[in-house]
Enzyme design. Structure first.
Site, PDB file in Angstrom:
ATOM      1  N   ASN A 159       0.875  -1.170   0.000  1.00  0.00           N
ATOM      2  CA  ASN A 159       0.000   0.000   0.000  1.00  0.00           C
ATOM      3  C   ASN A 159       0.914   1.222   0.000  1.00  0.00           C
ATOM      4  O   ASN A 159       1.491   1.588   1.008  1.00  0.00           O
ATOM      5  CB  ASN A 159      -0.878  -0.038   1.258  1.00  0.00           C
ATOM      6  N   ARG A 198      -2.530  -2.150  -3.527  1.00  0.00           N
ATOM      7  CA  ARG A 198      -3.718  -1.336  -3.333  1.00  0.00           C
ATOM      8  C   ARG A 198      -3.667  -0.189  -4.346  1.00  0.00           C
ATOM      9  O   ARG A 198      -2.680   0.544  -4.412  1.00  0.00           O
ATOM     10  CB  ARG A 198      -3.740  -0.755  -1.920  1.00  0.00           C
ATOM     11  N   HIS A 221     -13.117   2.992  -0.006  1.00  0.00           N
ATOM     12  CA  HIS A 221     -13.165   2.016   1.104  1.00  0.00           C
ATOM     13  C   HIS A 221     -13.809   0.698   0.666  1.00  0.00           C
ATOM     14  O   HIS A 221     -14.280  -0.068   1.508  1.00  0.00           O
ATOM     15  CB  HIS A 221     -14.007   2.540   2.304  1.00  0.00           C
ATOM     16  N   ARG A 248     -12.422  16.056   7.186  1.00  0.00           N
ATOM     17  CA  ARG A 248     -13.236  16.416   6.007  1.00  0.00           C
ATOM     18  C   ARG A 248     -14.687  16.592   6.435  1.00  0.00           C
ATOM     19  O   ARG A 248     -15.165  15.890   7.327  1.00  0.00           O
ATOM     20  CB  ARG A 248     -13.171  15.318   4.940  1.00  0.00           C
ATOM     21  N   GLU A 256      -8.084  -4.879   5.476  1.00  0.00           N
ATOM     22  CA  GLU A 256      -7.998  -4.661   4.034  1.00  0.00           C
ATOM     23  C   GLU A 256      -6.826  -5.430   3.416  1.00  0.00           C
ATOM     24  O   GLU A 256      -6.918  -5.939   2.302  1.00  0.00           O
ATOM     25  CB  GLU A 256      -7.900  -3.163   3.749  1.00  0.00           C
TER      26      GLU A 256
END
Ligand code: ADP
Length: 406
Positions: free
Chosen positions: A7, A94, A183, A244, A388
């Site tokens: 990743n 990823r 996601h 955010r 993940e």
């Protein structure tokens, strides 16, 4: 089969070496052989953390490029005896954005690279770095099969009415401006786990999965397929996140630019780095800090938590409507897995949807797979920690062996 999961972010590399096989997947017995993280790549004080066979190391020295970081990771893996590089048959990368083309994970060949480059306009901060990781890993492991696992691909099953923005259609056909969602690997993983824990397949359930971490999103999953999710063209849409805002009237952005005379770059930084929990509280983007502060009577920290929970609750209600009822709500991500008070607040007064959380079960479910709803509640509520990297490893194996998804 030994699979290396990579990743690669703008200044970071996370990696894991995982041993998996169809039998191990079926028995949930995949093995994590080693894991590491290199941060602040490109600086003089990069940090290098590594763990294999129960032994942990932490170091700090300059790692200048992503290529150097991957070479460093390989050195650590070989040095620890976790694997000889020749034993690594697959590398799972990823990749954040797969655009509209990738509906599932794919072997990386010239065509895949071309399409990832084409999707880079949509994720300029991520896709180019994901590719850097691929090029460096390919140079060091030319014989392994490299597979791209996209954050977006799971959501490509969303119907047009869920992904279209109500702006002139030309912006969709010409510029590909639409909702993509992110996601996906996490939502998919917890939906697999939910089915596994109920000795069934994903095709049996309608689920609302809530990934609440620094970034947050909700997903409506009908019989294994994503039919809606809260993030959009970018990860700014939807839930309130660490920094955010999630859903925001575009008029507010116009106002910032027009009346407050902010440049586009300032608005971008404000919406990505200084909004969300941090923006409201003015103190922290970290839910632990906010729970602490709120406990001491800090009203702005409390407001940030209240607004966060209220937004998740609204999405759960919306996705109940989208799915015409749901079998379960699943919480995951750092907040979803650990913050019992947040889960409790989100689920408060959702009894009309059959959601009733058992206070004691909820308090006890910290970072573990557990049902937290009352025994007789019609809609189940679960905590399922996400993984993940494991799903990327399993996908890589499945793509290499050409095994369809369960
Ligand atoms: P990322 O999206 O960066 O992967 P994580 O999934 O690790 O982030 O989630 C980070 C968030 O989880 C932070 O807001 C952190 O405060 C929160 N978190 C982690 N542990 C706890 C805890 N025990 N209680 C409350 N919040 C927690």
């Amino acid at each position: 089969m030994k699979i290396l999961v990579l990743n690669c972010g703008s200044s970071s590399l996370k990696f894991q070496l995982i041993e998996t096989s169809p039998d191990q997947i079926a028995a949930n017995q995949d093995q994590q052989l080693a894991a590491g993280a290199i941060a602040k790549i490109g600086g003089a004080d990069s940090t290098i953390a590594f763990e294999a066979g129960g032994a942990k190391t932490k170091d700090a020295y300059a790692v200048l490029t992503h290529k150097d970081a991957i070479a460093e990771a390989f050195k650590l893996l070989e040095g620890s005896g976790a694997a000889k590089l020749d034993d690594v048959e697959g590398v799972g990368h990823r990749v954040v954005h797969g655009g509209e083309h990738f509906t599932e994970s794919a072997i990386i060949d010239d065509d895949t690279v071309r399409r990832i480059v084409a999707a880079s306009d949509l994720a300029p901060l991520h896709n180019p770095h994901n590719l850097k990781g691929y090029y460096a890993a390919k140079a060091l492991l030319p014989k392994a099969t490299h597979v791209a696992v996209f954050d977006t691909s799971f959501h490509q099953t969303m119907p047009p009415e869920a992904y279209i923005y109500a702006i002139p259609y030309l912006y969709y056909t010409r510029d590909k401006i639409r909702r993509y969602g992110f996601h996906g690997t996490s939502h998919r993983y917890v939906s697999y786990r939910f089915a596994y824990l109920h000795t069934a397949t994903r095709g049996h359930y309608k689920l609302i999965t809530c990934h609440l971490g620094n970034g947050c999103s909700v997903c409506a999953i009908r019989y294994g397929k994503s039919v809606d999710t809260s993030m959009g063209l970018t990860p700014v849409e939807g839930l309130i996140m660490g920094t955010r805002p999630g859903d925001l009237d575009p008029g507010a952005v116009m106002y910032m630019v027009g009346r407050a005379e902010m440049g586009l770059h300032e608005v971008d930084v404000t919406l990505n780095k200084f909004s969300g929990l941090y923006g409201i509280s003015g103190t922290s983007n970290d839910m632990r800090d906010l729970l602490d502060e709120a406990g001491k009577g800090n009203a702005r920290a409390q407001l940030a938590i209240d607004a966060f929970c209220y937004r998740v609750k609204k999405y759960i209600g919306a996705y109940f409507a989208a799915l015409d009822g749901a079998d379960a709500v699943v919480f995951t991500g750092g907040i979803g897995e650990n913050a019992a008070p947040v889960r409790e607040k989100i689920c408060q007064s959702l009894g009309s949807l059959g959601i009733r959380v058992d206070a004691a079960k909820n308090q006890a479910a910290i970072g573990v797979e557990r049902e937290i709803s009352e025994d007789a509640a019609p809609t189940k509520v679960w905590v399922i920690p996400t993984d993940e990297e494991l799903l990327i490893a399993r996908d890589t194996l499945r793509v290499i062996l050409k095994i369809p998804h369960p």
